[in-house]
Enzyme design. Structure first.
Site, mmCIF file in Angstrom:
data_model
loop_
_atom_site.group_PDB
_atom_site.id
_atom_site.type_symbol
_atom_site.label_atom_id
_atom_site.label_comp_id
_atom_site.label_asym_id
_atom_site.label_seq_id
_atom_site.Cartn_x
_atom_site.Cartn_y
_atom_site.Cartn_z
ATOM 1 N N GLU A 75 0.831 -1.205 0.000
ATOM 2 C CA GLU A 75 0.000 0.000 0.000
ATOM 3 C C GLU A 75 0.868 1.258 0.000
ATOM 4 O OE1 GLU A 75 -3.890 1.635 2.508
ATOM 5 O OE2 GLU A 75 -2.669 0.006 3.299
ATOM 6 N N LYS A 132 -9.121 3.338 -2.877
ATOM 7 C CA LYS A 132 -9.494 2.496 -1.739
ATOM 8 C C LYS A 132 -10.925 2.815 -1.328
ATOM 9 C CE LYS A 132 -7.561 0.991 2.732
ATOM 10 N NZ LYS A 132 -6.454 1.197 3.693
ATOM 11 N N CYS A 143 -5.707 -3.358 1.655
ATOM 12 C CA CYS A 143 -5.546 -3.534 3.101
ATOM 13 C C CYS A 143 -6.874 -3.739 3.841
ATOM 14 C CB CYS A 143 -4.765 -2.360 3.676
ATOM 15 S SG CYS A 143 -3.986 -2.757 5.280
ATOM 16 N N SER A 172 20.633 -1.769 33.938
ATOM 17 C CA SER A 172 20.446 -1.775 35.394
ATOM 18 C C SER A 172 20.637 -3.137 36.019
ATOM 19 C CB SER A 172 19.044 -1.265 35.730
ATOM 20 O OG SER A 172 18.073 -2.215 35.315
#
Length: 725
Positions: free
Chosen positions: A45, A114, A175, A359
């Protein structure tokens, strides 16, 4: 007799606004598809502009440059004799659409906008694009003059229709159209479309990969046909990572699957499709044939071109067969997704490596392991001949002759870690940090920052104020918190100082990216200091839960041969900001937070995914946690969570940009849009909980009494059992 065609779904690592690089990757994918015999190629896309341009889509420059890239492709003689389906934004009648442009032999066949935009999660498509509302309708689009000069076309069809070649019919989805309930591939298939293309930009979330594969397969299970799903790959400039994994499915079965979490910039997935298999599959389902005979037709554009070759050539190609999909575990997703995202960010930011305040705890250790995983992926890519990865690696380490061959050695060049200890730090965490750094290959050092902490306190007292004390030494909560926070914030300041000067100190150019180490649960609860060492350039674990991180570290201990990690998992998480008790840690995260990390995960999923406020969350948890807590305890825990969430919500606005991995991420900047100033007592909501408590407590006690009675009856029966039995 078969009728065979070769189809290509291309995965590209595109970069928002990188028109030069995007063009080269598109061109390369077309050429590779042709070399593999494909006559139809589909890419991801918005591949021309990059998917993540965001508000750049509102600029005319973005539209202009997209047309310019398309013009280069249309003129390219190597992009002929193959139908190319590419994605770009364009304006039609003063409205901007997210479009597929289909072209063949220097001519545009169709511009297909789309029809269903995505606006959930991290998607905000209707901010920039309008979905095409006219189903089964096409109209003329007037082309820019630069395109007309190349194609000789003044107008081309624009809208929702089908391309009919001499041997088949093709239609596009984009999509979200695969995800929506009323997907167009159903009526299109009933109208005779045999080949569906789907250009996607689907970003990674943990446990999402299987869902995508199931959707691709189901698109053709009831209706037959072949579905080409072409997904974006990589970090195109944002928090998301697009995981690739293009797929080809036919008649409900997966027949080709692309790589997941790869560094390859261009991957061309092809499969040989026998169109006669589609026709037989469809004709064998009589109810489908009946529905197809009544289907309202789509407009069709005839294309004088065949996807299939000569009959002799057809029979020489074996058809694609069902394959078993590769589905990664959550541990593998964490090991590879954030690692690939870090690599893209590092190489594209042109920095010389990473700086990590290590850490000795689970979170920072997880980040170190992800960087180590990245190094392993890079070394493997170089071994497999990926020239671009080698070029990037050499530039990052500033050595044109260098070839990464060992993950630990490569890690020593790009990952710099430092244990920033104080008098409140324990020898156990210092030792764990050193051992983990050595195991992953990081360049490590330990320093004590007490002098810097004392300098800040001295400045405060020099202003005429009393010296603050820890609570353990008789101070108030405010004093205690301020003394903890200054340690944490100084670690952030020193991290950036080290990151800017470490390479300088070694006589090398460039700087380092500072890595953040806060997980999604701590962010949700606000259990960290604003602008402390969780503040960084990027954070690969910022949307991953502590529960998943613990499982990931067990995976790393075995997969990467770092057994020291297993010892670390036994230690209770601690910030180590308060005085030690007889040299041992007296402060633990879960005690400080007033809730466990497992409970935080429950709160997070209900708050974001289930959309629960205090009252509905209480109503759910009173049943979910019935075996553990009374309704009163559940009420107290829910109220405590929402108070802490409200008080600390402002911290979400300053979160380090984090790899998006979890659906309950509280990231305010893109994903979780809520206010950051709350009435933290939630007066109305908490009162409604209190109203429900008496009845729920009575019900809860009745259940407990019933269980006790059943247990006692069972014990009496056991006493009367004949021993001979």
């Amino acid at each position: 007799m078969g009728r065979k065609v070769v189809l290509a779904a291309c995965t590209l690592n595109q970069w928002a606004m990188d028109f030069t690089g995007n063009l080269e990757r598109i061109r390369k994918s077309i050429q590779e598809a042709k070399a593999k015999g494909a006559r139809l190629r589909v890419g991801p896309e918005l591949e021309i502009s990059g998917y993540g341009c965001a508000d750049h889509f509102l600029e005319s420059d973005t539209l202009l440059h997209s047309w310019q890239v398309l013009a280069s492709l249309l003129q390219d003689k190597t992009c002929t004799d193959i139908i190319c389906d590419v994605g770009m934004p364009l304006m039609h009648k003063n409205v901007v659409y997210n479009c597929r442009v289909v072209f063949l032999n220097h001519k545009i066949l169709l511009i297909r906008p789309k029809v269903a935009n995505c606006d959930d999660g991290n998607y905000r498509e209707t901010r920039w694009f309008i979905p095409w509302p006219k189903k089964r309708y096409i109209e003329d689009h007037y082309l820019p003059r630069m395109i007309t000069k190349i194609t000789g076309q003044d107008t081309v069809p624009f809208g929702d229709c089908v391309l009919s070649t001499r041997d088949t019919a093709i239609a596009s989805e984009t999509c979200e159209e695969l995800w929506m309930p009323a997907s167009s591939h159903i009526p299109l298939g009933l109208d005779g479309v045999e080949i569906f293309t789907n250009a996607s930009a689907s970003y990674h979330e943990l446990r999402k990969v299987t869902n995508v594969m199931d959707l691709v397969k189901s698109a053709t299970s009831k209706n037959g046909g072949v579905y080409l799903y072409a997904n974006q790959r990589g970090c195109d400039g944002e928090r998301m990572y697009y995981f690739g994994g293009s797929h080809i499915a036919m008649n409900g079965e997966l027949i080709a699957q692309g790589e997941l979490f790869s560094l390859s910039e261009v991957e061309v997935l092809t499969s040989v499709i026998d169109l006669e298999e589609i026709r037989h599959y469809r004709n064998s389902v009589r109810s489908r044939s009946t529905a197809a005979s009544k289907q309202e037709p789509y407009p069709r554009i005839f294309v004088d071109f065949s996807l299939s070759g000569s009959e002799g050539h057809d029979q020489s190609m074996p058809s694609g067969e069902k394959i078993e999909p590769k589905t990664p575990t959550v541990d593998e997703e964490i090991a590879r997704g954030p690692a690939c995202w870090l690599w893209d960010y590092l190489r594209r930011s042109k920095q010389g490596g990473f700086f990590l305040p290590l850490s000795g705890g689970i979170d920072s250790c997880s980040v170190a392991c992800i960087v180590h995983s990245m190094c392993r992926i890079v070394v493997n890519a170089v071994k497999n001949g990926d020239e671009q990865v080698l070029i990037d690696a050499r530039r990052i380490v500033n050595d044109e002759e260098y070839t990464p061959k060992d993950p630990q050695e490569f890690c020593s060049r790009i990952l710099h870690t430092c244990y920033l200890g104080t008098e409140n730090s324990s020898e156990e965490t210092k030792t764990r940090a050193e051992v983990v750094a050595k195991a992953v290959g990081a360049s490590h050092r330990s320093v004590v920052i007490d002098a810097a902490v004392e300098a800040i306190i001295t400045i405060f007292t020099a202003a005429g104020f009393a010296r603050p004390k820890f609570k353990a030494n008789g101070g108030e909560n405010r004093e205690n918190l301020a003394l903890q926070n200054i340690q944490a914030r100084l670690r952030m300041v020193l991290s950036y100082f080290f990151a800017q000067l470490l390479l300088w100190a070694h006589g090398k150019p460039g700087g380092l990216l500072v890595l953040g180490t806060s997980n999604v649960d701590e962010s949700l609860r606000g259990y960290y200091t604003k602008y402390d060492c969780s503040s960084a350039d990027i954070n690969p674990i910022g949307s991953i839960s502590k529960t998943d991180l613990k499982k990931f570290l067990k995976y790393c201990a075995n997969e990467f041969n770092i057994p020291i990690i297993l010892d670390m998992l036994e230690a209770p998480p601690t910030a180590e900001l308060e005085p030690l008790s007889q040299g041992k840690v007296s402060q633990t995260d879960e005690a400080d937070m007033g809730m466990s990390y497992a409970e935080l995960s429950d709160f997070g999923r209900l708050r974001k995914i289930a959309g629960c406020g205090p009252f509905s969350m209480f109503c759910k948890l009173v049943h979910t946690w019935a075996e553990r807590y009374t309704p009163s305890v559940v009420s107290d825990k829910v109220k405590h969570f929402f108070r802490m969430y409200a008080i600390n919500r402002h911290k979400m606005t300053t979160l380090t940009p984090s790899y998006h991995a979890e659906r309950y991420s509280p990231d305010d900047n893109r994903y979780d849009h809520r206010q950051f100033l709350y009435e933290s007592n939630w007066t109305w909501q908490f009162e409604r909980i209190d109203e429900e408590l008496p009845a729920l407590e009575k019900h809860h006690n009745k259940i407990l009494n019933d269980r006790q009675e059943r247990r006692q009856m069972g014990e009496k029966k056991d006493k009367h059992v004949d021993p001979a039995l």
